[in-house]
Design a protein around this motif. Sequence first.
Motif, mmCIF file in Angstrom:
data_model
loop_
_atom_site.group_PDB
_atom_site.id
_atom_site.type_symbol
_atom_site.label_atom_id
_atom_site.label_comp_id
_atom_site.label_asym_id
_atom_site.label_seq_id
_atom_site.Cartn_x
_atom_site.Cartn_y
_atom_site.Cartn_z
ATOM 1 N N LEU A 1 10.314 -6.275 12.725
ATOM 2 C CA LEU A 1 11.230 -6.418 13.951
ATOM 3 C C LEU A 1 12.829 -6.414 13.339
ATOM 4 C CD1 LEU A 1 11.332 -7.657 16.611
ATOM 5 C CD2 LEU A 1 11.140 -9.989 15.433
ATOM 6 N N LEU A 2 13.111 -6.926 12.474
ATOM 7 C CA LEU A 2 14.569 -7.101 11.833
ATOM 8 C C LEU A 2 15.163 -5.577 11.737
ATOM 9 C CD1 LEU A 2 14.723 -10.000 9.580
ATOM 10 C CD2 LEU A 2 15.724 -9.850 11.830
ATOM 11 N N ASN B 1 4.583 1.085 13.937
ATOM 12 C CA ASN B 1 5.736 1.712 13.843
ATOM 13 C C ASN B 1 6.292 1.818 15.567
ATOM 14 O OD1 ASN B 1 5.862 2.366 11.264
ATOM 15 N ND2 ASN B 1 4.724 4.299 11.210
ATOM 16 N N ASP B 2 5.083 1.765 16.482
ATOM 17 C CA ASP B 2 5.334 1.783 17.671
ATOM 18 C C ASP B 2 6.389 0.685 18.522
ATOM 19 O OD1 ASP B 2 4.710 3.268 20.079
ATOM 20 O OD2 ASP B 2 3.036 1.971 20.838
ATOM 21 N N LEU B 3 6.658 -0.251 17.562
ATOM 22 C CA LEU B 3 7.411 -1.109 17.874
ATOM 23 C C LEU B 3 8.884 -0.486 18.343
ATOM 24 C CD1 LEU B 3 8.004 -4.385 18.550
ATOM 25 C CD2 LEU B 3 8.746 -4.377 15.816
ATOM 26 N N ALA B 4 9.190 0.391 17.792
ATOM 27 C CA ALA B 4 10.631 1.102 18.032
ATOM 28 C C ALA B 4 10.821 1.472 19.243
ATOM 29 C CB ALA B 4 10.812 2.202 17.008
ATOM 30 N N GLN C 1 1.708 -4.446 24.877
ATOM 31 C CA GLN C 1 0.582 -4.865 23.871
ATOM 32 C C GLN C 1 0.736 -4.144 22.449
ATOM 33 O OE1 GLN C 1 -3.307 -5.196 25.305
ATOM 34 N NE2 GLN C 1 -4.211 -5.834 22.987
ATOM 35 N N ILE C 2 1.736 -4.501 21.524
ATOM 36 C CA ILE C 2 1.964 -3.983 20.349
ATOM 37 C C ILE C 2 1.819 -5.132 19.165
ATOM 38 C CG2 ILE C 2 3.938 -2.797 19.019
ATOM 39 C CD1 ILE C 2 4.730 -1.647 21.543
#
Length: 305
Positions: A99-100, A55-58, A49-50
């Motif tokens: 994302l990219l 920045n937590d996507l990394a 759940q992001i």
Amino acid sequence: MEILVTGGAGFIGSNIVDALIKAGHQVIIVDNLSSGKKKNINKLAKFYQIDLCQNDLARVFQENKITHVIHHAAQIDVQASIENPLFDARNNILGTLNLLENCREFAVEKVIYASSAAVYGEPDYLPVDEKHPLKIMSGYGISKHTPEHYLKVYQELYGINYTIFRYANVYGPRQDPAGEGGVVSIFVDQMLAGKRPVIFGDGSQSRDFIHVYDIVKANLLALSKGNNLLINLSTESRSSIKELVKYLNKILAFNLKPIYKPARSGDILHSVLANSQARQILGWQPEYDLLSGLEQTINYYKKLN
């Protein structure tokens, strides 16, 4: 393959996740649940759940060996894009760019991106092919089109392959009639409750309605086909809104007369997309005509009640 599906708790994304898992792929879902639903999440998928802008996507890329990304997370409300263009741009443009950047850093092979027929605006001719001039009429159209440019640049600079899909009017199981729900789910919801469907305008306006399972099939084919191409997904046939009500009444064995209200400004009168590229490049063709697709969709909603 290890595949990340953004928006994987949403209408289209969750149906894609189910098909990927059935095909034997490992699937990771990223969804902030702003419009997606926990009940749509496949239990065999790994869920984060992001928000795409975080920045937590990394961490998602660090903890998994993602080879492909199917990107469906988006702000989809046209009116919201007009009233709050910064919110719209943050989600659809900056979220995609974040994302990219992670795809670049972690050497993702390919991104499949869900764009929209909204980028075409009022058509000059029908059916609308991929070379049709763009006459964007809303912030939403801008924010869905802008990532198309970034995808092309990231392919040229970093070798990340892509397929861009521009969808016609998608309908089917799990579409939410609330908010910016499609007209099919709105009408089905109204009519199953015994309410007369509301048509804005005289009902002669027409759309190209495509079943979500046909969209799913194309996304799975694009994992290995259609590199670095822009492709419409559609039935290449159109039905009027009045005809849609007629079909629904027939399937439901109802006789609910529509309520007519003034046409809404900015609504396109007629829309149908050409699909020859999808047929030739992907070896794809739609399996559902509108009547069979509506029957399947209504059966799904009946089981929920």
